[in-house]
Motif scaffolding. Structure first.
Motif, PDB file in Angstrom:
ATOM      1  N   ASN A   1      97.087  57.686  67.226  1.00 13.01           N
ATOM      2  CA  ASN A   1      96.344  57.960  65.986  1.00 13.01           C
ATOM      3  C   ASN A   1      95.184  56.986  65.819  1.00 13.01           C
TER       4      ASN A   1
ATOM      5  N   SER B   1     100.612  58.284  58.695  1.00 11.24           N
ATOM      6  CA  SER B   1      99.800  59.196  57.872  1.00 11.24           C
ATOM      7  C   SER B   1     100.700  60.056  57.002  1.00 11.24           C
TER       8      SER B   1
ATOM      9  N   GLU C   1      91.413  58.046  65.145  1.00 13.30           N
ATOM     10  CA  GLU C   1      90.734  57.722  63.893  1.00 13.30           C
ATOM     11  C   GLU C   1      89.683  56.640  64.042  1.00 13.30           C
TER      12      GLU C   1
ATOM     13  N   ASP D   1     102.709  64.604  60.320  1.00 13.14           N
ATOM     14  CA  ASP D   1     101.960  63.640  61.122  1.00 13.14           C
ATOM     15  C   ASP D   1     100.490  63.656  60.713  1.00 13.14           C
ATOM     16  N   ALA D   2      99.661  62.976  61.506  1.00 10.71           N
ATOM     17  CA  ALA D   2      98.243  62.870  61.155  1.00 10.71           C
ATOM     18  C   ALA D   2      97.589  64.249  61.055  1.00 10.71           C
TER      19      ALA D   2
ATOM     20  N   PRO E   1      93.637  65.554  66.718  1.00  6.20           N
ATOM     21  CA  PRO E   1      95.005  65.439  66.180  1.00  6.20           C
ATOM     22  C   PRO E   1      96.025  66.431  66.739  1.00  6.20           C
TER      23      PRO E   1
ATOM     24  N   GLU F   1     101.408  55.913  66.543  1.00  6.05           N
ATOM     25  CA  GLU F   1     100.482  55.044  65.811  1.00  6.05           C
ATOM     26  C   GLU F   1      99.304  54.615  66.690  1.00  6.05           C
TER      27      GLU F   1
END
Lengths: 176, 107
Positions: free
Chosen positions: A56, B57, A60, B22-23, A20, A53
């Motif tokens: 991420n 997120s 994830e 953010d995440a 991250p 997005e």
């Protein structure tokens, strides 16, 4: 390493790690790279949201929190930004009926999915030789969600806002 | 996650002193907010003027804070930048939250 090009055309390549904080640093770098800087601010915002997005999603889902390499390629041609993101993580699950591609290990109705659907065009995915490759274009005029939505105001998603976010409707109809 | 809280009348104003939710920041944001909203104010206002970027997120974390407050307390938002506003609009969360142009509008 930016390659040169006038405001109407520019390319940029970036290799990053999937964790991250590395994704955060990469997004800051991408926000300031020549292809994004050449875009009008609305489109540039859209590109930043989309890239966040998609990256991420690599963190994830493809790598499930592990460290792994991700490559981003951005190409601006005639004011249109094309993006490709490649990783070596788990393949995405098979596409669901009615969806153009299986980006959507993201939960349907989840916020990430809504943002990608609103902002990306020509979303394509393939898995080949252990590489996930996702390509898309940033929609030039973001017309998403212009109209009033008939969903009840109370349609607040449950835990972390996923699963049952208002399932409407791209401004058209509401299924619930 | 740097959050600054101040009680103003019936309002608990929480200013996010960080540029990104953010995440990488969402869980910490939620945890810090959980501590801060122990202050029993009926309205909580999140001042987002310093926040330049929020992803799905981060949005999920803001929604989680709203749920944390329960049905009798309200979470309101102020001073959304262009990216943050876009994320709220595209996910239709702009219809769920009361959003103020400026913090002073909520007082």
């Amino acid at each position: 390493m930016p390659s040169d090009g006038g405001p109407a055309s520019a390319s940029y390549r970036l290799r990053l790690d999937s964790r991250p904080l590395a994704v955060r640093a990469a997004l800051a770098e991408l926000a300031d790279c020549p292809p994004l800087r050449a875009l009008p601010s609305e489109d540039r915002d859209a590109a930043q949201i989309l890239l966040a997005e998609i990256l991420n999603n690599c963190t994830e889902h493809a790598y499930a929190g592990r460290s792994g390499p991700v490559e981003v390629a951005l190409d601006l041609r005639r004011g249109q930004l094309s993006c490709e993101v490649a990783d070596r993580g788990r393949p995405m699950p098979a596409a669901r009926p009615g969806l153009p591609c299986p980006v959507l290990s993201l939960r349907e109705g989840g916020f990430g999915w809504m943002l990608i659907r609103a902002l990306a065009e020509e979303l394509r995915y393939c898995h080949e030789n252990g590489v996930n490759r996702l390509s898309f274009r940033v929609a030039r005029t973001c017309l998403a969600a212009p109209d009033p939505c008939p969903c009840p105001r109370s349609a607040i998603p449950p835990e972390s806002g996923c699963e049952s976010a208002p399932r409407c409707c791209e401004g058209r109809t509401c299924s619930d | 996650m740097d959050l600054e809280a101040e009680v103003r009348g019936d309002l608990l104003v929480v200013r996010v002193q960080q540029e990104r939710i953010d995440a990488a920041a969402a869980i910490e944001f939620k945890d810090r907010m959980r501590e801060l909203v122990d202050t029993p104010a009926p309205r909580v206002l999140l001042d987002l003027s310093r926040v330049t970027f929020l992803d799905s997120s981060g949005l999920g974390a803001v929604v989680a804070v709203m749920k944390l407050l329960g049905p009798d307390r309200r979470l309101e938002l102020a001073a959304l930048g262009p990216v943050v506003r876009k994320v709220f609009r595209l996910t239709r969360m702009d219809r769920v939250f009361t959003i103020h142009e400026r913090v002073s509008d909520a007082l």
